[in-house]
Write a protein that holds these residues in place. Structure first.
Motif, short mmCIF file in Angstrom:
data_model
loop_
_atom_site.label_atom_id
_atom_site.label_comp_id
_atom_site.label_asym_id
_atom_site.label_seq_id
_atom_site.Cartn_x
_atom_site.Cartn_y
_atom_site.Cartn_z
N ARG A 139 -21.21 8.68 13.52
CA ARG A 139 -21.78 7.81 12.49
C ARG A 139 -23.20 7.44 12.89
N SER A 140 -24.08 7.42 11.92
CA SER A 140 -25.48 7.09 12.16
C SER A 140 -25.60 5.76 12.88
N HIS B 74 -31.99 12.42 9.13
CA HIS B 74 -31.64 11.25 8.32
C HIS B 74 -32.67 10.96 7.24
N ASP C 63 -23.18 8.19 6.04
CA ASP C 63 -23.74 8.06 7.39
C ASP C 63 -22.80 8.65 8.43
N THR D 4 -28.44 4.85 8.40
CA THR D 4 -29.11 5.66 7.39
C THR D 4 -28.27 6.87 7.02
N SER D 5 -28.51 7.37 5.81
CA SER D 5 -27.76 8.53 5.32
C SER D 5 -28.18 9.79 6.07
#
Length: 634
Positions: free
Chosen positions: A500-501, A533, A483, A505-506
């Motif tokens: 960073r998300s 994402h 993320d 989520t990735s």
């Protein structure tokens, strides 16, 4: 003995601790209360102390919390301690650590977070069906017809974002089987303006043209194209947001690159094909060329680096004039002295002009790792470009190259090894006094998902991104299922920021693009990082602000992920499902001069046979390189 009255002796990971029964048992339903009540079986060392196979350094702050009910978060790693506290079942400590973590993270993101586009709507139109008088059903791409009904496809989950591309104040977001276009205005923000039909094949490439100038389509129309395999489908987007399908074209071979040059849609393949569609003539034409490894554009010129060691050019602006001859006029511009495959190239047009044209500079890299710079004077157009400089510092094929106003940047297939040089200019033109000097050397380590679930290769290009008269950046995604992204200066590898998300989520794709924030005179475009994402959302990050902040602080000690950050990322990743990427743009056209480079490509294509051990060796090499880089910078 483990217990002497109310004194409890513990051996945690080989380190001895002694405390009271009252200290350990005051949290109900914890690991220790179960241990002391006999509900958990225990192991004891030779002295009789209860053995617990956990990290003793993390047990110290946990025991201190049980003793004092106080926490000092500045002296601890919140995430690691939270994991241990959850194991021991100490609920009060877990809750406090969660609150500490929430102070640093928010669903609204940090100061660089600029916007959030949720996954697209649940309904997209699929196709038109026309029922004839005879009852025959005909599927139509678009248009208004009698007895025509609009069919909708229900999308419960759009899936992950595969590719993002941008042009002016527009972005196009490609999912597996449809593409969505957004535009931004200062007053209204980002708006979804076009959604394509759901396709029957998976999208591998996308191109966007948000500023069509002239032609029969009009000044306000926009175009978006997607490719899968050998097929390309092109739409025009009207001012009201409706889309009309222009046509479906075939390159007859797999499409490797899809992009616009002015009004022309260009498709290229490594196998040696070029396809061109012109907005004025509405004509699609394929042309055979020798195998193509790389390309760049310069005005209306398409520059091709090929497997036979030659650089060719096509003037796509003259394409309509050559329709009768059915010829794109592919012309050889330069041939490499050693005839190595041209695996990467970059064109820089200097501001100096004359009646004859621009001073043109081209930097290119070869399959043997050589980097060369060639220049063409406006006064000597007939004689072709002249060799200016040669660098032989890479031992693997060059995969990316960028020549800008201030820097020459090259990347090779050795785990994205980057070399940079400063460029000396006199009156805007490249100069030999004092000439290009080495600046730095670093790596952009990035592991790929072996089954491709971590995103689309076209959507995770490391860069460099940015205008050629400004600082450019690399985007580093260390492992597929992560993320976070690291933004690094392409000139020296230093870290600009880490994003960073905001929803955890990735990140499956990313892209850097400049948008014009205002139509007012004097306003300058702002640079944004767009991340796609796994849940289908788009998150935006303000890189202009990040660059300004980085310019005010000392970032000498920060590059890519630190050793601790790298190990933390690798700890969250199943290395058996990743591989070191084969970064060569055309592996079948390149040759290896070293056993290691050859083994690296073998690992990429036969991972199911070699599996973890070979990858682990290369990973350890990359870790050692990172440690040495950090020591050198220190």
């Amino acid at each position: 003995m483990a217990r002497t009255g109310d004194i409890i002796h513990l051996n945690v990971g080989g380190k001895r601790f002694s405390t009271s029964k009252q200290t350990l048992a005051w949290v109900p339903d914890s690991f220790f209360s179960s241990l002391l009540s006999g509900r958990i079986s225990t192991l004891k060392d030779e002295t009789g102390a209860i053995f617990i196979d956990r990290d003793p350094s993390l047990f110290t702050p946990i025991l201190n919390f049980l003793r004092t009910k106080e926490l000092f978060p500045r002296s601890i790693n919140v995430h690691l301690l939270m994991h241990e506290a959850e194991f021991y079942g100490i609920t009060p400590l877990v809750r406090k650590l969660q609150l500490c973590d929430e102070l640093d993270r928010s669903s609204c993101g940090n100061v660089l977070f600029n916007g959030y586009l949720p996954p697209p709507g649940r309904l997209i139109y699929s196709r038109f069906e026309y029922t004839s008088r005879a009852g025959k059903v005909c599927v139509l791409g678009n248009g208004e017809w009698p007895n025509c009904r609009l069919l909708w496809t229900q999308l419960a989950d759009p899936g992950m974002v595969r590719i993002i591309c941008g042009h002016h104040n527009w972005i196009a977001v490609a999912y597996a089987q449809f593409v969505v276009c957004y535009r931004v205005k200062e007053s209204t923000g980002w708006q979804q303006v076009f959604t394509s039909p759901r396709l029957d094949w998976v999208i591998d490439g996308v191109a966007l043209n948000a500023k069509v100038m002239g032609g029969s389509l009009g000044d306000n129309d926009k175009m978006v194209a997607v490719a899968s395999g050998t097929e390309i489908i092109l739409w025009t987007i009207c001012p009201d947001g409706n889309g009309n399908e222009i046509g479906v074209f075939s390159l007859n071979v797999p499409v490797e690159a899809l992009f616009f040059v002015a009004n022309q849609l260009i498709a290229t393949s490594h196998t040696g094909k070029v396809g061109v569609w012109n907005a004025v003539t509405k004509h699609w034409q394929n042309q055979d060329v020798v195998p193509i490894n790389s390309y760049d554009t310069a005005g209306s010129f398409l520059i091709l680096g090929c497997n036979n060691g030659s650089i060719y050019y096509i003037d796509v602006q003259k394409f309509p004039l050559r329709m009768k001859d059915n010829d794109l006029l592919v012309t050889e511009l330069y041939r490499d002295p050693t005839e190595d495959a041209i695996t990467a190239l970059s064109v820089y047009l200097t501001p100096k002009t004359s009646d004859s044209g621009n001073w043109i500079e081209i930097a290119y890299g070869t399959s043997s790792g050589t980097v060369r710079v060639i220049v063409q004077h406006p006064e000597t157009v007939g004689s072709g470009p002249q060799l200016f400089q040669t660098f032989s510092v890479h031992r693997s094929p060059v995969t990316k190259i960028m020549l800008s106003e201030k820097h020459l940047i090259s990347v090779c297939a050795d785990n994205n090894h980057v070399r940079t040089w400063t460029v000396t200019r006199f009156r805007g033109m490249i100069s030999t006094q004092p000439g290009s000097t080495p600046l730095t050397s670093f790596k952009i380590l990035s592991l790929e998902d072996i089954d491709g679930h971590g995103g689309c290769a076209a959507g995770t290009e490391i860069g460099p991104y940015g205008e050629r008269d400004d600082q450019q950046v690399f985007i580093q995604r260390v492992v597929p299922d992560t993320d976070r992204l690291y933004v690094r200066l392409s000139s020296n590898g230093k870290r600009v920021c880490e994003v960073r998300s905001v929803d955890g989520t990735s990140i499956t794709s990313f892209m850097v693009h400049e948008c014009e924030g205002s139509s007012r005179i004097g306003s300058r475009p702002r640079r944004y990082l767009f991340s796609g994402h796994a849940n289908g959302s788009i998150q935006m990050w303000d890189l202009t602000t990040a660059m300004e902040i980085a310019g005010k602080v000392d970032i000498r000690a920060l590059g890519g992920p630190t050793e601790e950050e790298l190990l933390e990322l690798l700890d969250q990743c199943d290395l058996a499902l990743t591989r070191t990427p084969d970064m060569s743009p055309a592996a079948s056209f390149t040759h290896s001069s070293t056993p290691r480079a050859s083994t690296s490509r073998y690992t990429s294509h036969h991972w199911h046979l070699l599996h973890v051990p070979i990858h682990t060796v290369f990973l350890l090499e990359s870790l050692i390189d990172s440690f040495l880089e950090a020591l050198a910078q220190a």
